[in-house]
Each structure stands twice: as C-alpha cells, then as structure tokens.
Write a protein that holds these residues in place. Sequence first.
Motif, PDB file in Angstrom:
ATOM      1  N   ALA A 277       0.242  -1.565  -0.103  1.00 16.24           N
ATOM      2  CA  ALA A 277       0.022  -0.074  -0.192  1.00 16.24           C
ATOM      3  C   ALA A 277       0.962   1.330  -0.037  1.00 16.24           C
ATOM      4  N   ASN A 278       1.778   1.421   0.563  1.00 15.47           N
ATOM      5  CA  ASN A 278       2.829   2.897   0.773  1.00 15.47           C
ATOM      6  C   ASN A 278       4.063   2.188  -0.332  1.00 15.47           C
ATOM      7  N   GLY A 279       4.501   1.561  -1.099  1.00 14.55           N
ATOM      8  CA  GLY A 279       5.143   1.412  -1.930  1.00 14.55           C
ATOM      9  C   GLY A 279       4.698   1.669  -3.719  1.00 14.55           C
ATOM     10  N   PRO A 280       4.198   0.817  -3.830  1.00 16.61           N
ATOM     11  CA  PRO A 280       4.013   0.528  -5.887  1.00 16.61           C
ATOM     12  C   PRO A 280       2.078   0.701  -5.852  1.00 16.61           C
TER      13      PRO A 280
ATOM     14  N   HIS B  12      -5.940   3.152  -5.464  1.00 15.97           N
ATOM     15  CA  HIS B  12      -4.667   3.603  -5.141  1.00 15.97           C
ATOM     16  C   HIS B  12      -4.343   3.648  -4.030  1.00 15.97           C
ATOM     17  N   ALA B  13      -5.381   5.018  -2.878  1.00 15.17           N
ATOM     18  CA  ALA B  13      -5.104   5.865  -1.611  1.00 15.17           C
ATOM     19  C   ALA B  13      -5.686   5.043  -0.253  1.00 15.17           C
ATOM     20  N   MET B  14      -6.748   4.180  -0.379  1.00 13.16           N
ATOM     21  CA  MET B  14      -6.970   3.797   0.739  1.00 13.16           C
ATOM     22  C   MET B  14      -6.104   2.400   1.359  1.00 13.16           C
ATOM     23  N   PRO B  15      -5.754   1.582   0.804  1.00  8.60           N
ATOM     24  CA  PRO B  15      -4.545   1.140   0.986  1.00  8.60           C
ATOM     25  C   PRO B  15      -3.795   1.715   1.729  1.00  8.60           C
ATOM     26  N   CYS B  16      -3.271   2.532   1.744  1.00  8.55           N
ATOM     27  CA  CYS B  16      -2.718   3.300   2.095  1.00  8.55           C
ATOM     28  C   CYS B  16      -2.737   4.191   4.097  1.00  8.55           C
ATOM     29  N   LEU B  17      -4.398   4.606   3.319  1.00  6.52           N
ATOM     30  CA  LEU B  17      -5.015   4.896   4.636  1.00  6.52           C
ATOM     31  C   LEU B  17      -4.989   4.025   5.103  1.00  6.52           C
ATOM     32  N   LEU B  18      -5.618   2.989   5.081  1.00  5.72           N
ATOM     33  CA  LEU B  18      -6.050   1.881   6.142  1.00  5.72           C
ATOM     34  C   LEU B  18      -4.825   1.138   6.508  1.00  5.72           C
ATOM     35  N   THR B  19      -3.442   1.411   6.262  1.00  2.00           N
ATOM     36  CA  THR B  19      -2.831   0.105   6.956  1.00  2.00           C
ATOM     37  C   THR B  19      -1.651   1.425   8.176  1.00  2.00           C
TER      38      THR B  19
ATOM     39  N   LEU C 275       0.945   3.412  -3.775  1.00  2.00           N
ATOM     40  CA  LEU C 275       1.593   4.031  -3.886  1.00  2.00           C
ATOM     41  C   LEU C 275       1.718   5.814  -4.581  1.00  2.00           C
ATOM     42  N   VAL C 276       2.610   5.142  -5.115  1.00  2.00           N
ATOM     43  CA  VAL C 276       3.535   5.383  -6.059  1.00  2.00           C
ATOM     44  C   VAL C 276       2.838   5.808  -7.937  1.00  2.00           C
ATOM     45  N   ALA C 277       1.465   4.228  -7.499  1.00  2.00           N
ATOM     46  CA  ALA C 277       0.769   4.774  -8.466  1.00  2.00           C
ATOM     47  C   ALA C 277      -0.334   5.689  -9.373  1.00  2.00           C
ATOM     48  N   ILE C 278      -0.247   6.880  -7.885  1.00  2.00           N
ATOM     49  CA  ILE C 278      -1.246   7.953  -8.307  1.00  2.00           C
ATOM     50  C   ILE C 278      -0.272   8.359  -9.222  1.00  2.00           C
ATOM     51  N   PRO C 279       0.959   9.044  -9.181  1.00  2.00           N
ATOM     52  CA  PRO C 279       1.627  10.712  -9.650  1.00  2.00           C
ATOM     53  C   PRO C 279       1.896   9.675 -11.210  1.00  2.00           C
TER      54      PRO C 279
END
Length: 269
Positions: free
Chosen positions: A151-154, A180-187, A156-160
């Motif tokens: 979530a905080n690697g590939p 793309h963003a929700m897994p980062c918030l979740l973890t 999240l990088v996919a957003i830009p």
Amino acid sequence: RTPTTTTTTMTDVSTRADRAIAAAFRARSGKLISSARKPVRRAVTGNESTRVRDYVKLPRVIRRIDKWSFCAGVGALMTTQYVATSMPEEFWKYYCVCTPLIFVARAAYYRMIRWQYFLYDFCYFANAACLIFHACAPRNVTLFRSIFAFANGPVLVAIPMWRNSLVFHSVDKVQSVFVHAMPCLLTWCGRWYGHGDDVNRLSAMDLDSPALYEGLRDLMVYPIFGYLTWQVLYLIKTELLDMKKLDSDPTLMTSLRWLAGDTKSAQNR
C-alpha cells in the motif's frame, strides 16, 4: 458391449452435458447483460441507444449523473476524512464496506467500455490482499506488514504515475483515487491506532518495530515475492491465455497499451 465402449459413451454424454450447461449459462448471462444495457446507457449517457464506450469519447456536458457524481465524491471524501481522523481504529470497517461496492461498480463499468483488463492490475491485487487479511487472517502480523509494503510502495507510487486526480464529477477518477489511496490510509490507521478493542485483531502494540531480520523479511522479502507472484499470473493471463483475444481486438485496453499510448506520461517523453 465392451467396458471400453461403455466408458467412451459415458464420456461423450458427459462432454455433451457440460457443453449444454456452458451454452445455457452463456445464453443466460447474455440475456442479463442485454436487459441491463439500456437502463445503464440511459443513466450514464442519457440515451439508451448511445454506447457508454462512445459516450466517454464525446465532449463532456453537465448531466444529472455528473451532478450526482460530484455530490457523491465530495461526500465520500468528507466521510473518509472524518472516519480516518475521528475513529482511525475503526477505519478498517469503513474500508471493508466501501471497497467491494466500488469494485463491483467499476467492474460493470469497465466491462462496458472494454477496460476490464485494468482489473487485473497490481492495485486490485493489493486491495484484495487487504480484504483477505481482514476477513481471514486479522491477527497475522506478517501479512499485515506485507500489505503495508504494497500500500505504501507501488500502489501509492501509482498515483502520480497514472496521474490520478480528484475530479468530483467523474466517477471513474474518484474511484481511481480510492483504489490507490485507501490501502495506504487503511494500513496507516491500523499500524498506529490498531483495529479497535477486538482481541481477535491486531493492536498497535502488536505491530511495534520488529527485529532487523524480521522487518527485512516481512517488509521486503515477502512483499517482493507477492509482487512477483502477481506479475507471473498477470503475464499468464495476458500473454498466454488471452493473447489471441487481445491481438484480435485492439479496443481491449490493458495497462501496457495505455502507458504505451499515453504521450503525456513522463516515461514516454
């Protein structure tokens, strides 16, 4: 009659029955899709005779669905912010309710515009891993750290890289940000605030900094193995199983075709 002849006859009957069942299933599926096509076209395009894939290529005008999408997008953003900041330990519940609904809606829409191969991308694999963790293994520390790395690697990088943006009147763009963003918030919420008072779920204390070897294993080795597993499955699907289908139909969009044809992306400049 010999046993060999009897066995051959039974095999032929079984094969014909399987083919008949498959044909009936395809016919039934086709009828369901056909019956839903006109209402969906009317809701999205305003005209049941206009295909959705043609509509997305037309110059945009403000329709009722755009207004609803704008209101829903703003409301979803406010709700997400409220849950993440006011009750972060319960954010996993919000995620587990919203994600399946968005995936179903996106699968239906993408099939209409022939973008269904995007659903095999790694971001959906990572989201599926998040759902599996909460549904099947909520106390598995190793799995949590692996999806944290996803979530905080590939993802999240996919957003830009994919130039995601919050365009509230576009359901597709809002959903792309969510995916793309929700897994980062979740973890992030799970790592620092835990998962509530449920003893069957991980607390923030359970996720304290691991030993060096354990951290490298859970945050590097296993996530890389998971990524390679997805990549192999993706290549089998697109380059072996569906190769003829993709070669014969250039309107079917995949991530590789999209990136190769996106002249505005940094990698193509």
